[in-house]
Design an enzyme around this catalytic site. Structure first.
Site, PDB file in Angstrom:
ATOM      1  N   SER A 125      49.639  -0.950  21.905  1.00 36.02           N
ATOM      2  CA  SER A 125      49.454   0.242  21.943  1.00 36.02           C
ATOM      3  C   SER A 125      50.052   0.319  20.410  1.00 36.02           C
ATOM      4  O   SER A 125      50.241   1.396  20.382  1.00 36.02           O
ATOM      5  CB  SER A 125      50.865  -0.795  22.955  1.00 36.02           C
ATOM      6  OG  SER A 125      51.394   0.343  23.427  1.00 36.02           O
ATOM      7  N   TRP A 140      47.227   2.114  19.196  1.00 30.91           N
ATOM      8  CA  TRP A 140      47.346   3.356  19.572  1.00 30.91           C
ATOM      9  C   TRP A 140      47.740   4.549  18.947  1.00 30.91           C
ATOM     10  O   TRP A 140      47.798   5.657  19.292  1.00 30.91           O
ATOM     11  CB  TRP A 140      47.277   3.410  20.771  1.00 30.91           C
ATOM     12  CG  TRP A 140      47.210   4.900  21.878  1.00 30.91           C
ATOM     13  CD1 TRP A 140      45.812   4.509  22.399  1.00 30.91           C
ATOM     14  CD2 TRP A 140      48.663   5.494  22.262  1.00 30.91           C
ATOM     15  NE1 TRP A 140      46.084   6.000  23.119  1.00 30.91           N
ATOM     16  CE2 TRP A 140      47.404   6.385  23.090  1.00 30.91           C
ATOM     17  CE3 TRP A 140      49.677   5.450  21.716  1.00 30.91           C
ATOM     18  CZ2 TRP A 140      48.673   8.221  23.287  1.00 30.91           C
ATOM     19  CZ3 TRP A 140      50.559   6.482  22.338  1.00 30.91           C
ATOM     20  CH2 TRP A 140      50.087   7.811  22.490  1.00 30.91           C
ATOM     21  N   HIS A 141      49.537   3.241  18.780  1.00 34.10           N
ATOM     22  CA  HIS A 141      50.091   5.138  18.317  1.00 34.10           C
ATOM     23  C   HIS A 141      49.885   5.934  17.043  1.00 34.10           C
ATOM     24  O   HIS A 141      50.237   6.937  16.773  1.00 34.10           O
ATOM     25  CB  HIS A 141      52.088   4.286  18.182  1.00 34.10           C
ATOM     26  CG  HIS A 141      52.247   4.410  19.377  1.00 34.10           C
ATOM     27  ND1 HIS A 141      52.584   3.353  20.543  1.00 34.10           N
ATOM     28  CD2 HIS A 141      53.797   5.082  20.191  1.00 34.10           C
ATOM     29  CE1 HIS A 141      52.886   3.702  21.459  1.00 34.10           C
ATOM     30  NE2 HIS A 141      53.921   5.599  21.060  1.00 34.10           N
ATOM     31  N   GLY A 142      49.115   4.282  16.371  1.00 32.20           N
ATOM     32  CA  GLY A 142      49.121   5.154  14.553  1.00 32.20           C
ATOM     33  C   GLY A 142      48.465   4.495  13.685  1.00 32.20           C
ATOM     34  O   GLY A 142      48.417   3.264  13.996  1.00 32.20           O
ATOM     35  N   PHE A 155      49.758  11.465  17.498  1.00 33.99           N
ATOM     36  CA  PHE A 155      48.769  10.264  17.975  1.00 33.99           C
ATOM     37  C   PHE A 155      47.761  10.582  18.810  1.00 33.99           C
ATOM     38  O   PHE A 155      47.514  10.218  19.327  1.00 33.99           O
ATOM     39  CB  PHE A 155      50.519   9.539  18.785  1.00 33.99           C
ATOM     40  CG  PHE A 155      51.347   8.942  18.622  1.00 33.99           C
ATOM     41  CD1 PHE A 155      51.121   8.871  17.007  1.00 33.99           C
ATOM     42  CD2 PHE A 155      52.808   9.511  18.472  1.00 33.99           C
ATOM     43  CE1 PHE A 155      52.526   8.433  15.655  1.00 33.99           C
ATOM     44  CE2 PHE A 155      53.693   8.580  17.924  1.00 33.99           C
ATOM     45  CZ  PHE A 155      54.237   8.350  16.924  1.00 33.99           C
TER      46      PHE A 155
END
Length: 477
Positions: free
Chosen positions: A322, A325-327, A477
């Site tokens: 997770s 996933w954001h960066g 994102f």
């Protein structure tokens, strides 16, 4: 095109009028309009990346059509793998290529080997993480036989590219949103009016709270080495409200806009800063992503079943993924890992679902115990946000070290009185509306003119405190 811009203020009424007054007799024609409007909405930013959405749409539509034609496990797995490779391959290239190259070169340099570094000047397509996961949910659910593949490519293209939630969610499931494109829609005045309320509240959170917090947060974080611990803590707290106002504001506008067109999107934020522990926070923050990882990653890994070691492994995997996933930055991975450490004690003690109801559900105000729980949960969340906001691990560590130094007991050099008042308004409105799907869904004023007075006051506050429109944080994102 961003929601808080003049361009969108012109775009939305035009699409709305065409949708309900020109194409209202045929839902298939409405779907065509939605696809055209959505591609225009996205292409307004950079038309070159429309090919990515179109390609992803065609691949997953094709895979869905082929999955229903065979029951051979090897063929079905191959088709699913094709969808995963195409979608995650595109996401990996545009979002993570340079990250992996940089770290690969750094790893070899650490052991004394110098190798050429071939990084690329890659532009990250806006919203690629969101629409990639949305179209993947369709393929996976068709593979699992939870949904029948659609034969209507226009409806499917509308589902993938639906402009209100295209670039920053909520990440919708095919099982929920796609069927809505396959049936007639009737204009519902009550739903449309409530949608406008939600849009208004979303604009308040974005323009008034998030954008005004952003100016102070940027000032503090960009010059973090010169500020005291108390000022840096103030910056971290304001960032917590910035990212909440920014992202939940986007979700409110997206959900409200969808209701204008007869669509129902799922709630993406459920007043997370009123959470009493970190498990409750994650059930209320970015719900569409949390549940996506739960259903498509955590549960297939075994979830909370199995040995304690496997449970710990699964919790760390879902939080680290997770974060990633954001960066493409180690700060996001550390942020995910820190939240895993927060969550694990609750999971291992089997109290992670202790708070499933809304706080103070039967009373007007929370108890002293609930106040303490909310404060502690918010505090540890703020500390994790430092990693999320920082440019690198060194900056995050330096900020946290200063916060926990003697300068914590000094008076902040920046005193944003206006922001404190605006955040107080945000918290009060959301506290009284916490039992609803959005804060303005419930206003305890029966008189029509007084209710409209509340709306006009909010509009006046938005106009007064608006400045240069800021892009939404989650666009990156």
């Amino acid at each position: 095109m961003i929601f808080n811009s003049l361009d969108f203020a012109v775009f939305l009424p035009i699409v709305f009028l065409l949708y309900w007054f020109v194409f209202n007799k045929n839902h298939k024609a409405q779907n065509v309009l939605i696809v055209v409007a959505s591609y225009f909405f996205y292409g307004y930013w950079d038309w070159r990346f429309l090919s990515l959405i179109a390609f992803s749409t065609l691949v997953d539509f094709f895979v869905g059509q082929q999955l229903v034609k065979t029951q051979k496990k090897a063929v079905r797995k191959g088709l699913l793998l094709l969808s995963l490779l195409v979608n995650l391959g595109l996401l990996g290239f545009f979002k993570y290529y340079n990250f992996f190259v940089d770290n690969f070169v750094s790893a070899f340099s650490f052991f004394g080997f110098e190798i050429p570094q071939y990084t690329l000047h890659i532009i990250l397509p806006v919203g690629i993480s969101f629409y990639t996961f949305q179209t993947l949910s369709y393929t996976i659910d068709v593979y699992r036989e939870k949904i029948e593949p659609t034969k209507n490519i226009v409806a499917f293209a509308a589902f993938v590219s639906f402009f209100p939630q295209l670039v920053a969610g909520p990440i919708e499931r095919a099982t929920h949103l796609l069927p809505q494109f396959l049936k007639e829609r009737q204009f519902n005045y009550v739903n449309a009016v409530d949608g406008l309320r939600q849009i208004l509240w979303g604009l308040f959170k974005k323009i008034v709270v998030a954008d005004n917090c952003a100016r102070i947060v940027n000032t503090i974080f960009n010059d973090y080495e010169t500020h005291s611990g108390s000022t840096l803590l103030l910056g971290a707290v304001l960032f917590a409200f910035q990212i909440y106002g920014d992202f939940s504001g986007y979700s409110d506008i997206a959900i409200g806009t969808s209701r204008l067109f007869g669509f129902d999107l799922k709630q993406n934020f459920a007043f997370p800063y009123f959470s009493r522990d970190i498990a409750e926070f994650w059930r209320r923050w970015h719900i569409s992503l949390s549940t996506w990882f739960r259903d498509y990653l955590y549960i297939p890994l075994g979830g909370s079943r199995g040995t304690q070691a496997k449970v710990i492994r699964n919790v760390f995997i879902i939080f680290l993924v997770s974060g990633f996933w954001h960066g493409a930055n180690w700060t996001f991975i550390v942020w995910g890992g820190l939240n895993a450490l927060y969550f694990l004690p609750l999971m291992l003690a089997n109290i992670n679902r202790h708070h499933t109801d809304i706080v103070a559900s039967t009373t007007l105000f929370p108890s002293i115990k609930e106040c303490l729980q909310i404060t502690v949960t918010f505090g540890v969340t703020v500390l994790a946000w430092v990693f999320f906001r920082s440019e690198n691990i060194h900056q995050a560590w330096s900020i946290l070290s200063t916060i926990f130094s003697h300068s914590f007991f000094t008076i902040p050099t920046i005193r944003p009185k206006d922001i404190i008042v605006l955040i107080t308004i945000l918290l009060l409105v959301e506290w009284f509306g916490r039992k609803q799907k959005h804060a303005l869904a419930y206003i305890p004023i029966k008189h029509k003119f007084l209710r409209w007075g509340v709306y006009y006051v909010l509009i006046l506050i938005i106009i007064t405190f608006s400045g240069t429109p800021q892009e939404f944080i989650y666009f990156q994102f």
